[in-house]
Design a protein around this motif. Structure first.
Motif, PDB file in Angstrom:
ATOM      1  N   ASP A 241      31.911  -0.064 -30.437  1.00  0.00           N
ATOM      2  CA  ASP A 241      32.830  -1.627 -29.177  1.00  0.00           C
ATOM      3  C   ASP A 241      32.014  -1.816 -28.657  1.00  0.00           C
ATOM      4  O   ASP A 241      31.438  -1.302 -27.675  1.00  0.00           O
ATOM      5  CB  ASP A 241      34.383  -0.663 -28.158  1.00  0.00           C
TER       6      ASP A 241
ATOM      7  N   VAL B  34      32.044  -5.195 -26.819  1.00  0.00           N
ATOM      8  CA  VAL B  34      33.145  -5.840 -25.947  1.00  0.00           C
ATOM      9  C   VAL B  34      32.600  -5.109 -24.419  1.00  0.00           C
ATOM     10  O   VAL B  34      33.168  -4.508 -24.396  1.00  0.00           O
ATOM     11  CB  VAL B  34      34.297  -5.891 -26.656  1.00  0.00           C
TER      12      VAL B  34
ATOM     13  N   ALA C 177      38.501  -6.993 -23.587  1.00  0.00           N
ATOM     14  CA  ALA C 177      38.323  -5.792 -24.921  1.00  0.00           C
ATOM     15  C   ALA C 177      40.164  -4.838 -24.893  1.00  0.00           C
ATOM     16  O   ALA C 177      40.340  -4.528 -25.888  1.00  0.00           O
ATOM     17  CB  ALA C 177      37.624  -4.331 -24.410  1.00  0.00           C
TER      18      ALA C 177
ATOM     19  N   ASP D  59      41.577  -2.076 -23.979  1.00  0.00           N
ATOM     20  CA  ASP D  59      41.455  -0.833 -24.312  1.00  0.00           C
ATOM     21  C   ASP D  59      40.540   0.417 -22.785  1.00  0.00           C
ATOM     22  O   ASP D  59      40.119   1.286 -22.765  1.00  0.00           O
ATOM     23  CB  ASP D  59      39.923  -0.087 -25.400  1.00  0.00           C
TER      24      ASP D  59
ATOM     25  N   ASP E  18      37.783  -0.209 -21.065  1.00  0.00           N
ATOM     26  CA  ASP E  18      36.686   0.050 -20.281  1.00  0.00           C
ATOM     27  C   ASP E  18      35.822  -0.925 -21.256  1.00  0.00           C
ATOM     28  O   ASP E  18      36.909  -2.038 -22.035  1.00  0.00           O
ATOM     29  CB  ASP E  18      35.944   1.378 -20.897  1.00  0.00           C
ATOM     30  N   GLY E  19      34.449  -1.413 -20.476  1.00  0.00           N
ATOM     31  CA  GLY E  19      33.637  -1.867 -21.418  1.00  0.00           C
ATOM     32  C   GLY E  19      33.595  -1.205 -22.769  1.00  0.00           C
ATOM     33  O   GLY E  19      33.905  -1.007 -23.352  1.00  0.00           O
ATOM     34  N   ARG E  20      32.014  -1.070 -23.341  1.00  0.00           N
ATOM     35  CA  ARG E  20      31.415  -0.581 -24.361  1.00  0.00           C
ATOM     36  C   ARG E  20      31.435   0.642 -24.470  1.00  0.00           C
ATOM     37  O   ARG E  20      31.651   1.414 -23.947  1.00  0.00           O
ATOM     38  CB  ARG E  20      29.780  -1.233 -24.685  1.00  0.00           C
ATOM     39  N   ASP E  21      32.031   1.346 -25.962  1.00  0.00           N
ATOM     40  CA  ASP E  21      32.524   2.177 -25.650  1.00  0.00           C
ATOM     41  C   ASP E  21      32.217   2.931 -27.799  1.00  0.00           C
ATOM     42  O   ASP E  21      31.891   2.035 -28.841  1.00  0.00           O
ATOM     43  CB  ASP E  21      34.066   2.778 -25.600  1.00  0.00           C
TER      44      ASP E  21
HETATM   45 CA   LIG Z   1      35.617  -0.684 -24.398  1.00  0.00          CA
END
Ligand SMILES: [Ca+2]
Ligand SMILES: [Ca+2]
Ligand SMILES: [Ca+2]
Length: 438
Positions: free
Chosen positions: A153, A155, A161, A163, A165-168
């Motif tokens: 992910d 985003v 997103a 979700d 958080d940021g990137r995951d």
């Molecule tokens: Ca995320």
């Protein structure tokens, strides 16, 4: 700059029921009464009778008599003394046979405007090839069981997103709905766009009920780059680098790069530095980049990333084989694929995997979308078939074969649809022939 998915409207279709059989196996008791019923039924047999008249088909080795009956006659017969049982002569399906919605997937097999999937499948169904779908993410669906590799992910904006958080490492689609005022082009319902695109590429073959992708033995890496209000160019560029096996700080590098990246997204704008560099590096590593031309009814050269050097840009054809009214066009277009008519009849659009659920995920389903977003993944799936047939085929050779083996357009496209209609059969055939003669 925000990129938006290149699909338009959806019309959800209910899964199709299997047609009712009108053949019944009748088992008679071994007595006088049964003999009488049997004789009267046989007497009703008229070779030239209308379709609703009872018809004796044959005596079965298992002891029953096979009749052609209406469901009403069959239930009346079941209640008749002397009749032990009436069972429907069910139509059995091969367990790995065609998927039940296959006939609605006109874009795969229509003799005029289909991409000729079955000819390509004589050689390969995509085994060994990997397609990265950079989109709204993915959601669990029976059509994706066993079809996916771990994704990511990208985003980076937690608010978009949804979700937390940021990137995951979890590329699940959390929904791209937005309230009016939140975005330039708010969508009141989630599109589940990435799932529709992924299904076109690699929906499982032979499971019920459902569709089949053009490369059902290829694997998909789901990469989430689009969320509420679209996706940031910076996230998409990083995702292109990552999916093609490059290094992105803070993200574990892929062990096996994608053979092809599908980008069913874009916006008006020039191909800037970041996108150019990401795509150049991806191609240098051997990854083909396929992009939807966009749905702005304008020149594809105005639409990024479809206007970036080296990409394969795909315009959309309507059900009649002419350019779809919404499609972008012009010299930037490499070739075309069916994208759906986007008229009243949803069945003239592209059927693929979807979800029920206006905002959050509910139930896996199937539905029709139209757009260059639906055309591009057919080309991406074809690239997967080509790489499966010849793992050594270069990025340049892929483009050349796609262009050389495209069919003349079945309908008009005065403004430019590239080399013509993609032809999976002819293209894979040519790739196989080339490999053998090398
Ligand atoms: Ca995320
Ligand atoms: Ca996530
Ligand atoms: Ca299926």
């Amino acid at each position: 700059m925000r990129l938006i998915p290149a699909a338009l409207l959806a019309s959800l279709a209910a899964p199709v029921a299997v047609a009712e059989s009108s053949r019944y196996i009748v088992h008679f008791a071994d007595n006088v009464m049964a003999t009488a019923v049997q004789q009267s039924l046989r007497a009703a047999v008229q070779p030239q009778a209308d379709a609703h008249a009872p018809r004796h088909v044959r005596t079965l080795a298992t002891g029953g008599e096979l009749f052609q009956l209406t469901p009403e006659d069959a239930s009346a017969l079941a209640a008749t003394p002397g009749v032990v049982a009436v069972e429907e002569d069910l139509v059995l399906q091969p367990t790995a046979g065609p998927d039940p919605l296959w006939r609605r997937q006109w874009y795969m097999h229509d003799p005029k405007v289909g991409v000729d999937a079955e000819v390509a499948w004589r050689y390969t169904r995509g085994a060994g090839a990997v397609v990265a779908v950079l989109d709204t993410g993915i959601t669990p669906h029976p059509e994706f069981d066993g079809q996916l590799l771990p994704g990511y992910d990208f985003v980076s904006d937690p608010e978009a997103a949804r979700d937390g958080d940021g990137r995951d490492p979890d590329p699940n689609d959390e929904g791209d709905w937005a309230d009016p005022g939140e975005c330039l082009r708010p969508r009141l319902k989630s599109t589940w766009h990435g799932s529709h695109v992924a299904g076109i590429v690699a929906a499982r073959a032979g499971n019920r009920p459902g569709i089949v992708g053009l490369a059902p033995e290829a694997k998909v890496i789901p990469v989430r780059v689009l969320a509420r209000c679209g996706g940031q160019l910076s996230d998409v560029a990083d995702a292109i680098v990552w999916a093609s096996g490059g290094d992105v700080p803070g993200v574990p590098t892929l062990a096996r790069r994608a053979d092809v990246i599908n980008l069913s997204l874009g916006t008006i704008g020039a191909c800037g530095w970041s996108m150019q560099v990401a795509i150049e590096k991806a191609m240098a590593r051997g990854t083909v980049v396929v992009v939807a031309a966009g749905n702005d009814e304008s020149s594809a050269s105005l639409h990024v990333p479809g206007n970036c050097p080296g990409v394969i840009t795909v315009a959309a054809l309507a059900r009649d084989g002419s350019m779809a009214w919404y499609s972008n066009y012009g010299a930037q277009v490499t070739l075309s694929a069916p994208g759906g008519s986007l008229r009243e009849r949803g069945s003239d659009d592209i059927l693929s995997t979807l979800y029920l659920g206006k905002r959050s995920r509910e139930t896996p389903a199937f539905g029709y979308y139209a757009g260059t977003s639906m055309a591009a993944p057919q080309v991406s799936a074809l690239v997967a078939l080509m790489r499966s047939a010849d793992p050594a085929i270069s990025v340049d050779a892929v483009r050349q074969q796609l262009v050389d083996n495209a069919r003349p357009l079945p309908g008009p496209c005065p403004k430019g649809c590239g080399a013509g209609l993609m032809d999976a059969g002819a293209t894979v055939d040519a790739v196989v022939e080339d490999r053998v003669s090398r």
